[in-house]
Design a protein around this motif. Sequence first.
Motif, short mmCIF file in Angstrom:
data_model
loop_
_atom_site.label_atom_id
_atom_site.label_comp_id
_atom_site.label_asym_id
_atom_site.label_seq_id
_atom_site.Cartn_x
_atom_site.Cartn_y
_atom_site.Cartn_z
N ARG A 124 0.68 -1.46 -0.30
CA ARG A 124 -0.12 -0.15 -0.38
C ARG A 124 0.39 1.72 -0.43
O ARG A 124 1.74 1.25 0.24
CB ARG A 124 -0.57 0.18 0.88
N HIS A 125 0.98 2.19 -0.73
CA HIS A 125 1.45 3.62 -1.04
C HIS A 125 0.27 4.48 -0.97
O HIS A 125 -0.81 4.67 -1.66
CB HIS A 125 2.25 3.82 -2.20
N ILE A 126 0.73 5.49 0.02
CA ILE A 126 -0.13 7.05 0.18
C ILE A 126 0.44 7.39 -0.77
O ILE A 126 2.51 8.49 -0.16
CB ILE A 126 0.03 7.40 1.34
N LEU A 127 0.64 8.75 -1.84
CA LEU A 127 0.59 9.32 -2.85
C LEU A 127 -0.13 10.83 -2.27
O LEU A 127 -0.57 10.68 -1.91
CB LEU A 127 0.92 9.25 -4.57
N SER A 128 1.22 12.24 -1.64
CA SER A 128 0.82 13.74 -2.00
C SER A 128 1.00 14.00 -3.20
O SER A 128 1.72 14.17 -3.39
CB SER A 128 0.70 14.43 -0.53
N VAL A 129 -0.44 14.72 -3.79
CA VAL A 129 0.11 14.80 -5.37
C VAL A 129 -0.27 17.19 -4.80
O VAL A 129 -1.49 17.29 -4.75
CB VAL A 129 -0.85 14.46 -6.32
N LEU A 130 0.37 17.19 -4.75
CA LEU A 130 0.78 18.84 -5.52
C LEU A 130 0.18 19.15 -6.71
O LEU A 130 0.88 18.76 -7.75
CB LEU A 130 1.16 19.59 -4.57
N VAL A 131 -1.70 19.58 -6.72
CA VAL A 131 -1.92 20.22 -8.27
C VAL A 131 -2.43 21.46 -8.21
O VAL A 131 -2.58 21.99 -7.76
CB VAL A 131 -2.63 19.46 -8.75
N ASN A 132 -1.92 21.76 -9.79
CA ASN A 132 -2.91 23.21 -10.01
C ASN A 132 -4.91 23.25 -9.55
O ASN A 132 -4.76 22.04 -9.63
CB ASN A 132 -2.14 23.79 -11.29
N ASP A 133 -5.29 23.61 -9.14
CA ASP A 133 -6.55 23.94 -8.26
C ASP A 133 -6.90 24.76 -9.54
O ASP A 133 -7.67 25.91 -9.43
CB ASP A 133 -7.02 24.85 -7.51
#
Length: 167
Positions: free
Chosen positions: A2-11
Amino acid sequence: MRHILSVLVNDQPRVLARVANLLGRRNFNIESISVGESEEPGLSRMVIVTNGDERTMEQVQKQLHKLIDVIKIQDLNEHSAVERELLLIKVGAGPATRMEVSGIVEPFRASVVDVGPHSLMVQATGERSKLDALIELLRPYGIKEVARTGVTALPRGTAKTPVPAGS
């Protein structure tokens, strides 16, 4: 794994759809995904929970980096992280069993947020395993409805992480 990815994206409109579509087209299963505002104006944080080996996760990250609206990706499994999920659960509980149900939810630091003639709605937050355990304890009362947010997470602070001034 299991992996948790935190992805910062343009709103921006349709960013969530593009991310989900990209992962789906490549047969990456999304266990949960949550999106909300971040600390940066104009940016949102997506928290994606998925399963895969290291090679698969490397491919997921490479594919996500190809999207123009993706700013930063962090695999929270590489770091110690705090993860939480919100659960709302409506269970059968008439006047005779309300105290019994309240006694079950109290040790979970959950709270009753709505009372109906024949039901209680309980709100709980915590790690997935804690919420799963609460659901199992409430199952004998008759679960009427369940809503879960999916995981949200942030990396823990470390000795190497500077604390912003004024904190």
